[in-house]
Design an enzyme around this catalytic site. Structure first.
Site, PDB file in Angstrom:
ATOM      1  N   SER A 120       0.826  -1.214   0.000  1.00 14.72           N
ATOM      2  CA  SER A 120       0.000   0.000   0.000  1.00 14.72           C
ATOM      3  C   SER A 120       0.857   1.260   0.000  1.00 14.72           C
ATOM      4  O   SER A 120       1.420   1.595  -1.028  1.00 14.72           O
ATOM      5  CB  SER A 120      -1.042   0.042   1.106  1.00 14.72           C
ATOM      6  OG  SER A 120      -2.002   1.025   0.757  1.00 14.72           O
ATOM      7  N   HIS A 165       4.822  13.875   6.301  1.00 13.49           N
ATOM      8  CA  HIS A 165       4.776  15.324   6.084  1.00 13.49           C
ATOM      9  C   HIS A 165       5.481  15.987   7.260  1.00 13.49           C
ATOM     10  O   HIS A 165       5.208  15.642   8.415  1.00 13.49           O
ATOM     11  CB  HIS A 165       3.336  15.843   6.024  1.00 13.49           C
ATOM     12  CG  HIS A 165       2.503  15.197   4.972  1.00 13.49           C
ATOM     13  ND1 HIS A 165       2.612  15.506   3.643  1.00 13.49           N
ATOM     14  CD2 HIS A 165       1.551  14.236   5.069  1.00 13.49           C
ATOM     15  CE1 HIS A 165       1.744  14.785   2.947  1.00 13.49           C
ATOM     16  NE2 HIS A 165       1.095  14.000   3.799  1.00 13.49           N
ATOM     17  N   CYS A 189      -2.143  -3.356   3.078  1.00 11.53           N
ATOM     18  CA  CYS A 189      -3.246  -4.242   2.731  1.00 11.53           C
ATOM     19  C   CYS A 189      -2.932  -5.615   3.316  1.00 11.53           C
ATOM     20  O   CYS A 189      -1.823  -6.123   3.158  1.00 11.53           O
ATOM     21  CB  CYS A 189      -3.377  -4.319   1.210  1.00 11.53           C
ATOM     22  SG  CYS A 189      -4.691  -5.418   0.672  1.00 11.53           S
TER      23      CYS A 189
END
Length: 129
Positions: A68, A73, A88
């Site tokens: 996935s 950030h 996943c």
């Protein structure tokens, strides 16, 4: 579609400034952490933002995983970071690898405080099928 979504909001990060400011350096650290966790990177984007009146520009590091994704950030003017790890678990359980990746990134940023969340996504209800 079953998966594990881990998020963390980090504050008071005491890490080296490069992890908050340098897209290439953060990208290498994230790639190394993905590999060490046993996950497979299939794509990546590392972007540095320009400085503003509030302070130096932060960085976004995104790694597309076969399992996935990872997204980081940074807000260097606040010494803050958000982390997003999603794996996943449909074909195999990658939960341990996701937790290992999150733990490695928490160690990298050395936060004073952490707000963590765990979300199980896409549980399959076999009786409804």
């Amino acid at each position: 579609m079953q998966g594990l979504h881990l998020t963390a909001d980090l504050h008071g990060c005491h890490c080296a400034p490069a992890w908050l400011l340098d897209a290439a350096a953060l990208g290498r650290a994230c790639t190394d952490a993905v590999r060490a966790a046993g996950l497979q990177a299939v794509g990546q984007l590392f972007h540095g933002f320009p400085a503003t009146a509030q302070g130096p520009g932060g960085v976004t590091a995104t790694i597309l995983l076969a399992e996935s994704h990872l997204c980081v950030h940074t807000w260097p003017e606040r010494r803050a970071v958000t982390l997003d790890v999603y794996v996943c678990n449909f074909g195999a359980d990658h939960s341990g690898k996701a937790h290992a990746l999150m733990d490695a990134l928490l160690a990298l940023f050395e936060p004073t405080t952490v707000d963590r969340h765990v979300l199980q996504r896409g549980e399959v209800n076999l009786s409804a099928a």
